[in-house]
Motif scaffolding. Structure first.
Motif, PDB file in Angstrom:
ATOM      1  N   LYS A 155       0.827  -1.211   0.000  1.00  0.00           N
ATOM      2  CA  LYS A 155       0.000   0.000   0.000  1.00  0.00           C
ATOM      3  C   LYS A 155       0.861   1.261   0.000  1.00  0.00           C
ATOM      4  O   LYS A 155       0.555   2.230  -0.707  1.00  0.00           O
ATOM      5  CB  LYS A 155      -0.919  -0.002   1.222  1.00  0.00           C
ATOM      6  CG  LYS A 155      -1.828   1.225   1.318  1.00  0.00           C
ATOM      7  CD  LYS A 155      -2.671   1.211   2.583  1.00  0.00           C
ATOM      8  CE  LYS A 155      -1.844   1.562   3.804  1.00  0.00           C
ATOM      9  NZ  LYS A 155      -2.688   1.729   5.029  1.00  0.00           N
TER      10      LYS A 155
ATOM     11  N   ASN B  45      -3.257  13.882  -9.199  1.00  0.00           N
ATOM     12  CA  ASN B  45      -3.943  12.932  -8.312  1.00  0.00           C
ATOM     13  C   ASN B  45      -4.502  11.743  -9.084  1.00  0.00           C
ATOM     14  O   ASN B  45      -5.687  11.412  -9.007  1.00  0.00           O
ATOM     15  CB  ASN B  45      -5.069  13.630  -7.543  1.00  0.00           C
ATOM     16  CG  ASN B  45      -4.542  14.694  -6.599  1.00  0.00           C
ATOM     17  OD1 ASN B  45      -3.499  14.501  -5.980  1.00  0.00           O
ATOM     18  ND2 ASN B  45      -5.269  15.805  -6.499  1.00  0.00           N
TER      19      ASN B  45
ATOM     20  N   TRP C 100      -5.226   7.874 -10.346  1.00  0.00           N
ATOM     21  CA  TRP C 100      -5.760   6.754  -9.572  1.00  0.00           C
ATOM     22  C   TRP C 100      -4.651   5.879  -9.005  1.00  0.00           C
ATOM     23  O   TRP C 100      -4.803   5.284  -7.933  1.00  0.00           O
ATOM     24  CB  TRP C 100      -6.702   5.921 -10.447  1.00  0.00           C
ATOM     25  CG  TRP C 100      -6.011   5.266 -11.621  1.00  0.00           C
ATOM     26  CD1 TRP C 100      -5.838   5.788 -12.860  1.00  0.00           C
ATOM     27  CD2 TRP C 100      -5.402   3.984 -11.632  1.00  0.00           C
ATOM     28  NE1 TRP C 100      -5.154   4.913 -13.663  1.00  0.00           N
ATOM     29  CE2 TRP C 100      -4.877   3.790 -12.939  1.00  0.00           C
ATOM     30  CE3 TRP C 100      -5.238   2.966 -10.690  1.00  0.00           C
ATOM     31  CZ2 TRP C 100      -4.205   2.633 -13.301  1.00  0.00           C
ATOM     32  CZ3 TRP C 100      -4.568   1.815 -11.049  1.00  0.00           C
ATOM     33  CH2 TRP C 100      -4.070   1.656 -12.340  1.00  0.00           C
TER      34      TRP C 100
ATOM     35  N   GLU D 290      -2.047   6.724  -7.650  1.00  0.00           N
ATOM     36  CA  GLU D 290      -1.424   7.284  -6.462  1.00  0.00           C
ATOM     37  C   GLU D 290      -2.181   6.917  -5.185  1.00  0.00           C
ATOM     38  O   GLU D 290      -1.748   7.229  -4.083  1.00  0.00           O
ATOM     39  CB  GLU D 290      -1.338   8.814  -6.578  1.00  0.00           C
ATOM     40  CG  GLU D 290      -0.355   9.287  -7.626  1.00  0.00           C
ATOM     41  CD  GLU D 290      -0.212  10.797  -7.627  1.00  0.00           C
ATOM     42  OE1 GLU D 290      -1.138  11.480  -7.156  1.00  0.00           O
ATOM     43  OE2 GLU D 290       0.827  11.282  -8.100  1.00  0.00           O
ATOM     44  N   ASP D 291      -3.324   6.264  -5.360  1.00  0.00           N
ATOM     45  CA  ASP D 291      -4.128   5.818  -4.218  1.00  0.00           C
ATOM     46  C   ASP D 291      -3.668   4.421  -3.805  1.00  0.00           C
ATOM     47  O   ASP D 291      -3.994   3.427  -4.460  1.00  0.00           O
ATOM     48  CB  ASP D 291      -5.609   5.805  -4.597  1.00  0.00           C
ATOM     49  CG  ASP D 291      -6.519   5.516  -3.413  1.00  0.00           C
ATOM     50  OD1 ASP D 291      -6.009   5.016  -2.385  1.00  0.00           O
ATOM     51  OD2 ASP D 291      -7.731   5.779  -3.522  1.00  0.00           O
TER      52      ASP D 291
ATOM     53  N   ARG E  70      -4.524   2.512  -1.355  1.00  0.00           N
ATOM     54  CA  ARG E  70      -5.574   1.581  -0.961  1.00  0.00           C
ATOM     55  C   ARG E  70      -6.237   0.939  -2.168  1.00  0.00           C
ATOM     56  O   ARG E  70      -6.523  -0.267  -2.173  1.00  0.00           O
ATOM     57  CB  ARG E  70      -6.618   2.305  -0.101  1.00  0.00           C
ATOM     58  CG  ARG E  70      -6.070   2.800   1.232  1.00  0.00           C
ATOM     59  CD  ARG E  70      -7.124   3.499   2.065  1.00  0.00           C
ATOM     60  NE  ARG E  70      -6.591   3.912   3.358  1.00  0.00           N
ATOM     61  CZ  ARG E  70      -7.295   4.474   4.312  1.00  0.00           C
ATOM     62  NH1 ARG E  70      -8.595   4.706   4.131  1.00  0.00           N
ATOM     63  NH2 ARG E  70      -6.732   4.806   5.459  1.00  0.00           N
TER      64      ARG E  70
ATOM     65  N   SER F 282       2.808  11.830   0.163  1.00  0.00           N
ATOM     66  CA  SER F 282       1.386  12.162   0.281  1.00  0.00           C
ATOM     67  C   SER F 282       1.068  13.567  -0.210  1.00  0.00           C
ATOM     68  O   SER F 282      -0.083  13.977  -0.251  1.00  0.00           O
ATOM     69  CB  SER F 282       0.958  12.032   1.753  1.00  0.00           C
ATOM     70  OG  SER F 282       1.684  12.935   2.554  1.00  0.00           O
TER      71      SER F 282
END
Length: 455
Positions: free
Chosen positions: A139, A157, A159, A161-162, A164, A224
């Motif tokens: 993760k 941003n 996808w 980079e997420d 989770r 982040s």
């Protein structure tokens, strides 16, 4: 890459007899001679046990050092590794005395069904914690790995980079299918790369110590997207020898998590060529010693790179200062690949423990197999998604199941089974092992819970 204390491929009952003076001497002390086709060499056994020892714990030891100081860390690491070697000595003596070659069966011998259930639960929780720590690494590291290979600076941003979302996709598309196989022996071969990955990891940590200046660069942007203000004075670039704080409570559990290999010891013993207790003890001592060296090097140079700014997952610290460094990118890729293929491997003993505890180890059933697989992976995935910090996994699992499997159970089992007088050296050692494990576990877990409540 094999998690600390989690062996999934050593399940054969065979054990070779040693020959002396033309007579066959049984490995195990039950008076019967067992046979097998071929024994594992001394070097191969050392390698296998190192694979069982080394795992995700190496990523959290630099953080532990930042909370204990260099000298304090070294003392604790020597203590935990020495106690791990001694508890292995007790397990090997019990193995020779009883002829039992599995941790669960030793629990059954010592404490009847209760002991077997307790060991099964401890192994299940330990494996779930290990899998959670590996998925947590996926993760946190997968978005960084993808970003490092992309040339664009502003991804808007995207996808990928997420972490989770990526974790869910990887779990469903890769981990779940591999975990569904009734037999997964072919994945065992991938674990032979674990030591090379860990060695490369240690080399990169050492080399990159001189690539990041101290004081750390100001206003570095973290993965982040937050601004990490590093107002570090020159005095903070002086390593601390002793540190005592509430965060120090995470140190010993992380070390216990990192040295746990006890469920692999007895099966590896049974597969050793010319198996004797002293020979297997040498295997364990060398494996623990080499792991100790790699752990110490990684922790020292990781700490001397970031000092009190060490991340609980060491590789994350390099994102802000070496975002496109080739060595960091390759070691991240190696760790991710290793983690990805190890999670299904660790899943197997966890599922075996669940089926044993809930269904009594009945004959194979696809329905039970699928339900158990989905349930375990769902729990692991939820933990990996919602646990905010890797040190929490190391702290809780290390202070509970790791301390039991590493210290408490070997001591109790030896006292119950050996039949030795309480004043004998090994019985005294077993008592001290149990006392240390209980005190360490209770204090560490209590401090960690208090920290959570306060925060």
């Amino acid at each position: 890459m094999s998690v600390n204390g989690h062996s999934s491929n050593f399940n054969r009952e065979g054990s070779a007899g040693d020959t002396e003076g033309g007579e066959t001497r049984p490995l195990l002390g039950n008076g019967s001679v067992q046979t097998r086709a071929t024994g594992a060499s001394f070097a191969s056994s050392v390698f296998n046990l190192m694979n069982a020892i080394m795992g995700s714990g190496i990523l959290g030891l630099a953080y532990a050092m930042s909370n204990t100081g260099i000298v304090g860390f070294c003392i604790l690491l020597i203590l935990v590794s020495s106690l791990a070697a001694y508890s292995i000595h007790l397990l090997l003596k019990l193995c020779d005395q009883t002829g039992i070659n599995s941790y669960e069966d030793l629990g059954g011998k010592a404490l009847k069904k209760t002991g077997k259930v307790l060991v099964g639960i401890a192994i299940l929780i330990q494996n779930i914690g290990a899998m959670s720590s590996y998925l947590f690494i996926l993760k946190s590291e997968l978005p960084a790995a993808i970003n490092s290979f992309l040339s664009t600076e502003d991804t808007g941003n995207a996808w990928y980079e997420d972490g989770r979302l990526l974790l869910i996709l990887v779990t469903v598309c890769v981990v779940l299918p591999l975990s569904m196989f009734p037999k997964i022996g072919f994945l065992g071969y991938t674990s032979s790369l674990a030591f090379l990955f860990m060695l490369y990891f240690a080399v990169v940590i050492v080399v990159k110590k001189w690539s990041i200046p101290c004081p750390l660069p100001h206003n570095a942007t973290t993965l982040s997207g937050n601004l990490k203000i590093s107002n570090v004075s020159d005095s903070e670039c002086t390593p601390k020898l002793f540190i005592v704080s509430i965060k120090s409570a995470y140190a010993i559990p992380t070390m216990a998590f990192s040295f746990l290999c006890h469920t692999a010891i007895l099966p590896i013993y049974c597969e050793l060529e010319r198996p004797t207790k002293s020979r297997m003890q040498s295997v364990s001592n060398i494996s623990i010693g080499l792991s100790f060296v790699l752990y110490l090097i990684s922790a020292v140079f990781g700490y001397l790179t970031f000092y009190n700014h060490v991340e609980s997952e060491l590789l994350l610290g390099y994102d802000a200062y070496l975002p496109r460094d080739i060595m960091v990118m390759t070691v991240r890729l190696a760790i991710l690949l290793s983690v990805l293929l190890t999670v299904p491997l660790i899943h197997f003993p966890a599922r075996k423990a669940v089926i044993l505890l809930l269904y009594g180890g009945r004959d194979f059933s696809w329905l039970i197999h699928i339900i158990s697989t989905l349930t375990i992976l769902s729990v692991v995935l939820l933990l990996a998604i919602f646990v905010p910090d890797l040190k929490n996994v190391f702290g809780v699992v290390g202070s509970t199941t790791s301390s039991c499997l590493l210290f408490v159970f070997p001591g109790i089992f030896y006292l119950k089974i050996s039949g030795q007088p309480l004043r004998s050296a090994d019985c005294v050692g077993a008592i001290l092992l149990v006392v240390f494990g209980l005190i360490m576990g209770v204090i560490s877990l209590s401090v960690i819970i208090v920290t959570w409540v306060k925060s």
